[in-house]
Design an enzyme around this catalytic site. Structure first.
Site, PDB file in Angstrom:
ATOM      1  N   SER A 112     -31.346 -17.481 -18.226  1.00  0.00           N
ATOM      2  CA  SER A 112     -31.347 -16.565 -19.365  1.00  0.00           C
ATOM      3  C   SER A 112     -30.026 -15.815 -19.344  1.00  0.00           C
ATOM      4  CB  SER A 112     -32.502 -15.568 -19.182  1.00  0.00           C
ATOM      5  OG  SER A 112     -32.351 -14.438 -20.011  1.00  0.00           O
ATOM      6  N   TYR A 117     -37.800  -9.664 -13.827  1.00  0.00           N
ATOM      7  CA  TYR A 117     -37.254 -10.804 -14.580  1.00  0.00           C
ATOM      8  C   TYR A 117     -35.765 -10.997 -14.258  1.00  0.00           C
ATOM      9  CZ  TYR A 117     -36.576 -13.791 -18.738  1.00  0.00           C
ATOM     10  OH  TYR A 117     -36.293 -14.827 -19.593  1.00  0.00           O
TER      11      TYR A 117
HETATM   12  P1  NAD Z   1     -43.493 -18.773 -23.271  1.00  0.00           P
HETATM   13  O1  NAD Z   1     -44.289 -17.597 -22.835  1.00  0.00           O
HETATM   14  O2  NAD Z   1     -43.526 -19.180 -24.678  1.00  0.00           O
HETATM   15  O3  NAD Z   1     -43.872 -20.024 -22.378  1.00  0.00           O
HETATM   16  C1  NAD Z   1     -43.897 -19.943 -20.973  1.00  0.00           C
HETATM   17  C2  NAD Z   1     -44.894 -20.944 -20.463  1.00  0.00           C
HETATM   18  O4  NAD Z   1     -44.965 -20.797 -19.040  1.00  0.00           O
HETATM   19  C3  NAD Z   1     -46.307 -20.696 -21.038  1.00  0.00           C
HETATM   20  O5  NAD Z   1     -46.812 -21.889 -21.610  1.00  0.00           O
HETATM   21  C4  NAD Z   1     -47.096 -20.252 -19.825  1.00  0.00           C
HETATM   22  O6  NAD Z   1     -48.446 -20.659 -19.856  1.00  0.00           O
HETATM   23  C5  NAD Z   1     -46.335 -20.914 -18.691  1.00  0.00           C
HETATM   24  N1  NAD Z   1     -46.593 -20.258 -17.413  1.00  0.00           N
HETATM   25  C6  NAD Z   1     -46.500 -18.942 -17.125  1.00  0.00           C
HETATM   26  N2  NAD Z   1     -46.932 -18.725 -15.881  1.00  0.00           N
HETATM   27  C7  NAD Z   1     -47.315 -19.918 -15.365  1.00  0.00           C
HETATM   28  C8  NAD Z   1     -47.870 -20.337 -14.128  1.00  0.00           C
HETATM   29  N3  NAD Z   1     -48.172 -19.458 -13.146  1.00  0.00           N
HETATM   30  N4  NAD Z   1     -48.127 -21.652 -13.954  1.00  0.00           N
HETATM   31  C9  NAD Z   1     -47.899 -22.540 -14.936  1.00  0.00           C
HETATM   32  N5  NAD Z   1     -47.376 -22.202 -16.137  1.00  0.00           N
HETATM   33  C10 NAD Z   1     -47.094 -20.904 -16.346  1.00  0.00           C
HETATM   34  O7  NAD Z   1     -41.987 -18.503 -22.788  1.00  0.00           O
HETATM   35  P2  NAD Z   1     -40.616 -19.094 -23.314  1.00  0.00           P
HETATM   36  O8  NAD Z   1     -39.987 -18.062 -24.121  1.00  0.00           O
HETATM   37  O9  NAD Z   1     -40.773 -20.455 -23.831  1.00  0.00           O
HETATM   38  O10 NAD Z   1     -39.787 -19.126 -21.951  1.00  0.00           O
HETATM   39  C11 NAD Z   1     -39.565 -20.307 -21.220  1.00  0.00           C
HETATM   40  C12 NAD Z   1     -38.437 -20.040 -20.219  1.00  0.00           C
HETATM   41  O11 NAD Z   1     -37.255 -19.675 -20.909  1.00  0.00           O
HETATM   42  C13 NAD Z   1     -38.744 -18.900 -19.256  1.00  0.00           C
HETATM   43  O12 NAD Z   1     -38.252 -19.206 -17.976  1.00  0.00           O
HETATM   44  C14 NAD Z   1     -37.989 -17.752 -19.855  1.00  0.00           C
HETATM   45  O13 NAD Z   1     -37.650 -16.794 -18.897  1.00  0.00           O
HETATM   46  C15 NAD Z   1     -36.766 -18.458 -20.405  1.00  0.00           C
HETATM   47  N6  NAD Z   1     -36.098 -17.721 -21.467  1.00  0.00           N
HETATM   48  C16 NAD Z   1     -36.783 -17.324 -22.583  1.00  0.00           C
HETATM   49  C17 NAD Z   1     -36.102 -16.599 -23.535  1.00  0.00           C
HETATM   50  C18 NAD Z   1     -36.785 -16.146 -24.797  1.00  0.00           C
HETATM   51  O14 NAD Z   1     -36.174 -15.363 -25.518  1.00  0.00           O
HETATM   52  N7  NAD Z   1     -37.971 -16.593 -25.109  1.00  0.00           N
HETATM   53  C19 NAD Z   1     -34.761 -16.266 -23.365  1.00  0.00           C
HETATM   54  C20 NAD Z   1     -34.113 -16.689 -22.229  1.00  0.00           C
HETATM   55  C21 NAD Z   1     -34.789 -17.407 -21.287  1.00  0.00           C
END
Ligand code: NAD
Length: 283
Positions: free
Chosen positions: A165, A178
């Site tokens: 991120s 985070y």
């Molecule tokens: P999201 O919440 O839409 O999806 C995350 C997924 O991880 C979910 O389906 C959830 O069920 C799963 N998860 C969480 N804990 C878990 C566990 N213990 N075991 C198995 N699965 C688990 O999130 P997202 O926005 O798609 O984020 C995905 C990645 O991208 C993350 O690592 C996040 O930090 C990173 N990210 C997101 C953003 C953003 O703005 N959304 C920005 C930068 C980085």
């Protein structure tokens, strides 16, 4: 000077057999093709993970999609029906670290994507949540990499992509767990790059700004409370304050970057962090 054309669609030096030492596909400029590869994507039930799973399967990879959310996995399996690579969905809670390591055995490509977020000042941040965030977002990726490497090393080819991120490179107030986990992931990714290089394994981070996913949508109320402003001002005044491009990035745009790093074309890119942050870190 542009390369001479030898026959329609063929650039001199890229025709089959031109350079047997080249890791590139026979003809440069071809689509990113992962046919014959298997890819494990964590957190695949929604958001960025879902988009990555679908994109990799569309590029020909056999995708193992894991998540703790059964409903999202079922929907994903439906959506992936008919894609060239195919997709197997499996329930996996990454806090079970032994199960995580075992799930990664035999995969050619590993996308460490699952993540969770809590927005609180440090003095109010529950220690058990801090521990869980570090487990899911740093220790589980370590165990997954550990589980994947023997097969990757054995065949002399592998791709590890870690969903980091902007918060792997910059801090924001109220996101101690985070930011700590993502900075740790950056270090893990670079170490895997150094160790994997002699074995044909690359490891890279992808660093999006705010992506249009449930993880961000859930944050808006928390951010409003933490900053003492109404929810409708959070996007412009908090989330996109430092972004030159004033919009959220779509999960599908992140998946394109992940696919590229998994492709044969990206074989010399390792140990790096690819920002898709709309200019945030240009400040
Ligand atoms: P999201 O919440 O839409 O999806 C995350 C997924 O991880 C979910 O389906 C959830 O069920 C799963 N998860 C969480 N804990 C878990 C566990 N213990 N075991 C198995 N699965 C688990 O999130 P997202 O926005 O798609 O984020 C995905 C990645 O991208 C993350 O690592 C996040 O930090 C990173 N990210 C997101 C953003 C953003 O703005 N959304 C920005 C930068 C980085």
């Amino acid at each position: 000077m542009s390369a001479p054309i030898t026959e329609p669609g063929t650039v001199a030096g890229t025709e089959p057999g031109a350079d047997p030492a080249s890791p590139l596909p026979r003809a440069a400029g071809l689509a990113l093709d992962l046919t014959g590869r298997t890819a494990l994507v964590t957190g695949a039930a929604g958001g960025i993970g879902r988009a990555c799973a679908l994109r990799l399967a569309a590029a020909g990879a056999r995708v193992r999609a894991v998540d703790r959310a059964a409903e999202g996995l079922e929907t994903l399996a439906e959506e992936a029906r008919g894609l060239p690579g195919g997709l197997d969905a499996r329930l996996l809670d990454l806090t079970d670290l032994d199960a995580a390591e075992a799930a990664a055995a035999g995969t050619d490509i590993l996308v460490n994507n699952a993540g969770i977020q809590l927005v609180r000042p440090i003095e109010e941040f529950p220690p058990d949540v801090f521990h869980t965030v570090l487990t899911v977002m740093l220790e589980a990726p370590f165990r997954l990499i550990r589980g994947a490497l023997p097969h990757m090393y054995g065949q002399g080819w592998g791709r590890i992509v870690n969903l980091s991120s902007v918060h792997g490179l910059r801090a924001s107030a109220f996101k101690s767990a985070y930011v700590a986990a993502k900075h740790g992931l950056e270090g893990l990714s670079k170490t895997a790059a150094l160790e994997g290089a002699p074995h044909g394994v690359t490891s890279n981070c992808v660093n999006p700004g705010y992506v249009r996913t449930p993880l961000v949508e859930k944050q808006i109320a928390d951010q409003a409370a933490a900053h003492g402003i109404p929810e409708e001002r959070v996007l412009a005044e908090v989330l996109l304050k430092d972004s030159a491009l004033k919009r959220l990035i779509e999960p599908e745009e992140v998946a394109e970057a992940v696919l590229y790093l998994c492709s044969p074309q990206a074989s010399f890119i390792t140990g790096t962090s690819l920002t898709l942050d709309g200019g945030w870190t240009a400040h």
